[in-house]
Design an enzyme around this catalytic site. Structure first.
Site, PDB file in Angstrom:
ATOM      1  N   HIS A  18      43.626  43.758  49.429  1.00 27.80           N
ATOM      2  CA  HIS A  18      45.005  43.322  49.641  1.00 27.80           C
ATOM      3  C   HIS A  18      45.995  44.072  48.738  1.00 27.80           C
ATOM      4  O   HIS A  18      46.921  44.711  49.237  1.00 27.80           O
ATOM      5  CB  HIS A  18      45.085  41.801  49.409  1.00 27.80           C
ATOM      6  CG  HIS A  18      46.440  41.214  49.646  1.00 27.80           C
ATOM      7  ND1 HIS A  18      46.639  39.888  49.918  1.00 27.80           N
ATOM      8  CD2 HIS A  18      47.677  41.768  49.633  1.00 27.80           C
ATOM      9  CE1 HIS A  18      47.924  39.650  50.094  1.00 27.80           C
ATOM     10  NE2 HIS A  18      48.583  40.777  49.913  1.00 27.80           N
ATOM     11  N   GLU A  28      44.856  57.587  28.263  1.00 25.82           N
ATOM     12  CA  GLU A  28      45.735  56.563  27.686  1.00 25.82           C
ATOM     13  C   GLU A  28      45.702  55.221  28.424  1.00 25.82           C
ATOM     14  O   GLU A  28      46.370  54.264  28.013  1.00 25.82           O
ATOM     15  CB  GLU A  28      47.149  57.117  27.561  1.00 25.82           C
ATOM     16  CG  GLU A  28      47.117  58.283  26.595  1.00 25.82           C
ATOM     17  CD  GLU A  28      48.465  58.883  26.230  1.00 25.82           C
ATOM     18  OE1 GLU A  28      49.489  58.292  26.566  1.00 25.82           O
ATOM     19  OE2 GLU A  28      48.450  59.948  25.611  1.00 25.82           O
ATOM     20  N   HIS A  58      51.189  46.552  47.346  1.00 22.48           N
ATOM     21  CA  HIS A  58      50.024  46.978  48.129  1.00 22.48           C
ATOM     22  C   HIS A  58      49.723  48.461  47.869  1.00 22.48           C
ATOM     23  O   HIS A  58      49.832  49.274  48.792  1.00 22.48           O
ATOM     24  CB  HIS A  58      50.299  46.788  49.630  1.00 22.48           C
ATOM     25  CG  HIS A  58      50.485  45.371  50.075  1.00 22.48           C
ATOM     26  ND1 HIS A  58      50.897  45.031  51.352  1.00 22.48           N
ATOM     27  CD2 HIS A  58      50.299  44.192  49.429  1.00 22.48           C
ATOM     28  CE1 HIS A  58      50.950  43.708  51.477  1.00 22.48           C
ATOM     29  NE2 HIS A  58      50.612  43.182  50.316  1.00 22.48           N
ATOM     30  N   GLU A  77      54.596  34.254  48.733  1.00 25.23           N
ATOM     31  CA  GLU A  77      53.736  34.153  47.544  1.00 25.23           C
ATOM     32  C   GLU A  77      54.419  33.372  46.413  1.00 25.23           C
ATOM     33  O   GLU A  77      54.001  33.462  45.257  1.00 25.23           O
ATOM     34  CB  GLU A  77      53.330  35.546  47.041  1.00 25.23           C
ATOM     35  CG  GLU A  77      52.589  36.415  48.040  1.00 25.23           C
ATOM     36  CD  GLU A  77      51.160  35.956  48.356  1.00 25.23           C
ATOM     37  OE1 GLU A  77      50.713  34.941  47.787  1.00 25.23           O
ATOM     38  OE2 GLU A  77      50.516  36.613  49.193  1.00 25.23           O
ATOM     39  N   HIS A 134      54.031  41.738  42.920  1.00 21.94           N
ATOM     40  CA  HIS A 134      52.894  41.978  43.820  1.00 21.94           C
ATOM     41  C   HIS A 134      53.207  43.173  44.716  1.00 21.94           C
ATOM     42  O   HIS A 134      54.306  43.256  45.281  1.00 21.94           O
ATOM     43  CB  HIS A 134      52.650  40.719  44.656  1.00 21.94           C
ATOM     44  CG  HIS A 134      51.741  40.934  45.817  1.00 21.94           C
ATOM     45  ND1 HIS A 134      50.457  41.410  45.686  1.00 21.94           N
ATOM     46  CD2 HIS A 134      51.926  40.727  47.148  1.00 21.94           C
ATOM     47  CE1 HIS A 134      49.894  41.489  46.885  1.00 21.94           C
ATOM     48  NE2 HIS A 134      50.769  41.088  47.788  1.00 21.94           N
TER      49      HIS A 134
HETATM   50  O1  2HA Z   1      55.107  39.402  51.238  1.00 21.95           O
HETATM   51  O2  2HA Z   1      52.547  40.939  50.537  1.00 21.95           O
HETATM   52  O3  2HA Z   1      50.926  38.881  50.187  1.00 21.95           O
HETATM   53  C1  2HA Z   1      54.031  39.848  51.963  1.00 21.95           C
HETATM   54  C2  2HA Z   1      52.829  39.920  51.129  1.00 21.95           C
HETATM   55  C3  2HA Z   1      52.012  38.713  51.023  1.00 21.95           C
HETATM   56 ZN    ZN Z   2      50.586  41.126  49.860  1.00 23.30          ZN
END
Ligand code: 2HA
Ligand code: ZN
Length: 272
Positions: free
Chosen positions: A211, A170, A142, A116, A140
């Protein structure tokens, strides 16, 4: 100083370990990049040496020319960062044109930065400008409940923002500007990078449908807390929906009172 002992590397490791314990990083899921300060670079300068060719970033980031980033490795597991930082994360330098990068430390064993990287560096470029250089982190993950909600709520900024504002008193103070939603897209490319950066013009938290989440922060604490706060709101939302839905809630009027007392400007688009 050993790179792994530098305070910014220690803060990076702490975030990745906490986030693993939170359940946000199965397998190689997620990625984290930190734009280093001049002091950070000076602290580890003796360990920085070109360790790869110049490689294309995939997007152009002129205002990041010559900057250094601490990044996670593609295919590497967040869970393992604490055990062996030099194999799982690395420092890269952006070139004069903002088009290429070179590995300067870590990512041992022929590692490469996160898949990414285009989304991260395009977002760093934008947030650096918007915050006069204060923003340092793009992150990022998940998180389970946010992902679950993207199968149920409309994939619209307003629907997610309003629902999550209502889930804990809050929350509206943590993300008064709201939350953006990117529809399902193939990860890792220039398209998701541009769409995320477009939403980062308005927001600090962006959801990638089915995602995960993409957030920014001036510090590791702020980036982690943006992820944590939105995910906790999503968890409450999932529980409420599972119990048959809301019977009462925080009204638009209540949100306005809250904003007034806490002196924050709530995004008016989401208040009707
Ligand atoms: O690195 O999460 O979106 C793996 C991921 C790609
Ligand atoms: Zn990801």
């Amino acid at each position: 100083m050993k790179t792994t002992e530098a305070p910014f590397v220690q803060s990076y490791i702490r975030l990745t370990h906490d986030a693993w314990l939170k359940g946000w990083h199965e397998r190689n899921g997620g990625n984290l990049t930190y734009r280093m300060t001049d002091e950070d670079v000076a602290a580890v300068q003796e360990n920085l040496k070109p360790a790869s060719e110049w490689l294309p970033i995939g997007v152009e980031v002129k205002n990041l020319a010559n900057e250094y980033f601490l990044v996670s490795g593609t295919g590497r597991f967040m869970r393992n960062v604490i055990l062996d930082p030099a194999a799982n994360i690395g420092i890269i330098k952006v070139d004069e044109q903002g088009l290429n990068y070179q590995i300067m430390w870590g990512l041992e064993g022929a590692g490469r930065p996160t898949s990414e990287l285009p989304s991260h560096l395009l977002s760093h470029s934008l947030k650096k400008d918007l915050t006069n250089g204060a923003n340092r982190i793009i992150y990022h993950a998940h998180p389970t409940n946010i992902i679950a909600l993207t199968f149920v709520l409309p994939l619209e900024d307003k629907a997610f923002t309003r629902e999550l504002w209502e889930m804990a008193t809050e929350d509206a103070i943590v993300f008064p500007e709201g939350i953006g939603v990117v529809p399902w897209m193939v990860p890792g490319g220039a398209e998701i990078a541009r769409e995320s950066a477009r939403l980062f013009k308005k927001y600090n938290i962006v959801i990638w449908a089915h995602h995960g989440m993409f957030v920014c922060g001036k510090s590791f604490d702020e980036a982690f807390s943006n992820m944590d706060t939105a995910e906790k709101a999503a968890e409450i939302c999932v529980k409420v929906l599972s119990m048959g839905g809301k019977k009462q809630t925080i009204s638009a009027e209540n949100l306005k009172q809250l904003a007034k007392d806490f002196k924050v400007q709530l995004n008016e688009e989401f208040l009707d």
